[in-house]
Design a protein around this motif. Structure first.
Motif, short mmCIF file in Angstrom:
data_model
loop_
_atom_site.label_atom_id
_atom_site.label_comp_id
_atom_site.label_asym_id
_atom_site.label_seq_id
_atom_site.Cartn_x
_atom_site.Cartn_y
_atom_site.Cartn_z
N MET A 21 0.85 -1.20 0.00
CA MET A 21 0.00 0.00 0.00
C MET A 21 0.88 1.24 0.00
O MET A 21 1.87 1.32 0.71
N PHE A 22 0.51 2.24 -0.81
CA PHE A 22 1.28 3.48 -0.86
C PHE A 22 1.09 4.27 0.43
O PHE A 22 0.01 4.35 0.97
N ARG A 23 2.17 4.85 0.90
CA ARG A 23 2.13 5.61 2.15
C ARG A 23 2.72 6.99 1.93
O ARG A 23 3.73 7.15 1.25
N LEU A 24 2.12 8.01 2.51
CA LEU A 24 2.73 9.32 2.55
C LEU A 24 3.98 9.25 3.41
O LEU A 24 3.94 8.69 4.50
N PRO A 25 5.12 9.77 2.97
CA PRO A 25 6.32 9.70 3.79
C PRO A 25 6.10 10.33 5.16
O PRO A 25 5.48 11.38 5.28
N PHE A 26 6.64 9.68 6.18
CA PHE A 26 6.52 10.20 7.52
C PHE A 26 7.38 11.45 7.69
O PHE A 26 8.41 11.60 7.05
N LEU A 27 6.96 12.33 8.58
CA LEU A 27 7.69 13.56 8.83
C LEU A 27 8.54 13.39 10.07
O LEU A 27 8.04 13.02 11.13
N LEU A 28 9.82 13.65 9.94
CA LEU A 28 10.74 13.52 11.08
C LEU A 28 10.75 14.80 11.88
O LEU A 28 10.91 15.88 11.34
N ALA A 29 10.61 14.68 13.18
CA ALA A 29 10.77 15.82 14.08
C ALA A 29 12.14 15.71 14.71
O ALA A 29 12.27 15.28 15.84
N ILE A 30 13.16 16.09 13.99
CA ILE A 30 14.50 16.03 14.56
C ILE A 30 14.79 17.41 15.15
O ILE A 30 14.65 17.63 16.33
N GLY A 31 15.16 18.37 14.30
CA GLY A 31 15.33 19.75 14.70
C GLY A 31 15.76 19.96 16.13
O GLY A 31 16.71 19.38 16.62
N GLY A 72 5.12 14.17 -5.54
CA GLY A 72 4.70 13.01 -6.30
C GLY A 72 3.65 12.19 -5.59
O GLY A 72 2.72 11.66 -6.22
N ALA A 73 3.78 12.08 -4.26
CA ALA A 73 2.81 11.31 -3.48
C ALA A 73 1.42 11.91 -3.58
O ALA A 73 0.42 11.19 -3.73
N ILE A 74 1.35 13.22 -3.52
CA ILE A 74 0.05 13.89 -3.53
C ILE A 74 -0.56 13.86 -4.94
O ILE A 74 -1.77 13.65 -5.11
N VAL A 75 0.26 14.04 -5.95
CA VAL A 75 -0.23 13.92 -7.33
C VAL A 75 -0.74 12.51 -7.60
O VAL A 75 -1.77 12.30 -8.24
N HIS A 76 -0.04 11.53 -7.05
CA HIS A 76 -0.46 10.14 -7.20
C HIS A 76 -1.84 9.92 -6.58
O HIS A 76 -2.67 9.18 -7.13
N SER A 77 -2.09 10.53 -5.43
CA SER A 77 -3.39 10.38 -4.80
C SER A 77 -4.50 10.92 -5.70
O SER A 77 -5.56 10.29 -5.84
N LEU A 78 -4.27 12.08 -6.28
CA LEU A 78 -5.27 12.66 -7.18
C LEU A 78 -5.49 11.74 -8.38
O LEU A 78 -6.64 11.51 -8.80
N MET A 128 8.64 11.40 -8.55
CA MET A 128 9.21 10.44 -7.59
C MET A 128 9.57 9.14 -8.31
O MET A 128 8.93 8.11 -8.11
N PRO A 129 10.60 9.15 -9.14
CA PRO A 129 10.91 7.97 -9.96
C PRO A 129 11.45 6.78 -9.17
O PRO A 129 11.48 5.67 -9.69
N ASP A 130 11.83 7.00 -7.92
CA ASP A 130 12.37 5.90 -7.11
C ASP A 130 11.31 5.19 -6.28
O ASP A 130 11.62 4.25 -5.54
N ASN A 131 10.06 5.63 -6.38
CA ASN A 131 9.00 5.02 -5.59
C ASN A 131 8.37 3.87 -6.36
O ASN A 131 7.86 4.05 -7.48
N GLU A 132 8.39 2.69 -5.78
CA GLU A 132 7.93 1.49 -6.48
C GLU A 132 6.44 1.55 -6.80
O GLU A 132 6.00 1.14 -7.89
N THR A 133 5.63 2.04 -5.86
CA THR A 133 4.19 2.11 -6.10
C THR A 133 3.87 3.05 -7.25
O THR A 133 3.05 2.74 -8.13
#
Length: 289
Positions: free
Chosen positions: A1-11, A241-247, A271-276
């Motif tokens: 299943m395609f997933r939106l990349p998680f956001l890291l809270a490093i900062g 790319g993730a958001i365009v894919h959703s649309l 996002m050419p490296d994303n398998e989905t």
């Protein structure tokens, strides 16, 4: 299943690597300069100062280990993950080989993040679970613990960690986005939609919040309901790319295949490296051949 990349809270969450030990820095200008730079949030200056400190100062093993943890925290802030992990590992190696009593929940958390970001999910889990046991209300620990559980396929535990994130920071939309995605992985579409709605309520202009709800609805096959949200998300974040894919997926779901095909191609280009994204591009392109 395609997933939106998680956001890291490093900062800023990793700048305070471990409580200050005045004995480690009081008599060394570059060491103190590194501490001052960390306090001011200047990770680049901190790295330079701590490297000088380690090369020039006369440090006992305990002091040296602590400076390496400070250096690791600064590297982590700069997203130099391999160097951060090396610094943390060296600190623990010094402590082990020189008989120094040394460990700290913040260092465990930060090394766990570095391990996660360099592909060592099992190692990350060890450190992050120790950190969570000692400081259960640290949001960065819970966030990255959730990401680690997710990578290890332990989605139910990921849900618990993300629930802790939303408990600690209920006004932070990304916590709800991550929780929604974790519920989707468990096949629990209704709570996933509910969490995504919460993210949109908190930030209705955010393309990422809108996309979380758009995608949860798509997974639930509510394509017509998802479509306007997906369109708003792309308007806000046209280069994702993730958001365009959703649309594209929503358009395919409502039968607007020509438009969907073009957007699947656009998403893959972004996002050419994303398998989905690649699979959907190839699948829909094959339909025309």
């Amino acid at each position: 299943m395609f997933r939106l990349p998680f956001l890291l809270a490093i900062g800023a969450m990793v700048m305070a690597c471990t409580p200050a030990d005045s004995g480690a820095v009081a008599h060394s200008d570059p060491c103190q300069a590194g501490e001052d730079a960390l306090t001011e949030g200047d990770a680049g200056a901190a790295i330079s100062a701590f490297e000088t400190c380690l090369n020039s100062a006369d440090l006992d093993p305990g002091e040296e280990a602590i400076i390496h943890t400070r250096l690791g925290g600064a590297y982590l802030y700069e997203q130099r993950f391999e160097e951060a992990l090396q610094a943390f590992n060296l600190a623990y190696a010094i402590a082990e080989t020189r008989g120094v009593a040394f460990d700290d929940a913040y260092v465990r958390r930060n090394r766990g993040i570095a391990r996660l970001m360099t592909g060592d999910s099992e190692g990350a889990l060890v450190d992050l679970e120790v950190a969570a046991g000692e400081m259960p209300d640290d949001i960065s620990t819970q966030l990255n613990l959730g990401r680690t559980y997710d990578r290890l396929g332990r989605q139910a535990e990921a849900v618990v960690a993300y629930q802790n994130v939303t408990r600690l920071e209920p006004e932070w939309p990304s916590g709800w986005i991550n929780l929604s995605a974790a519920f989707l992985e468990l096949g629990m579409n209704e709570p996933a939609i509910d969490q995504a709605r919460r993210a949109v309520e908190l930030n209705p202009e955010s393309g990422y919040s809108l996309n979380a709800l758009c995608w949860a609805l798509i997974v639930d096959e509510q394509y017509a309901t998802a479509l306007p949200l997906c369109e708003q998300a792309v308007a806000a974040e046209p280069e994702s790319g993730a958001i365009v894919h959703s649309l594209a997926s929503a358009l395919e779901g409502v039968g607007r295949m020509d438009e969907a095909r073009d957007l699947f191609a656009e998403a893959y280009e972004l996002m050419p490296d994303n398998e989905t994204l690649e699979n959907d591009y190839l699948r829909t392109r094959a339909d025309t051949e």
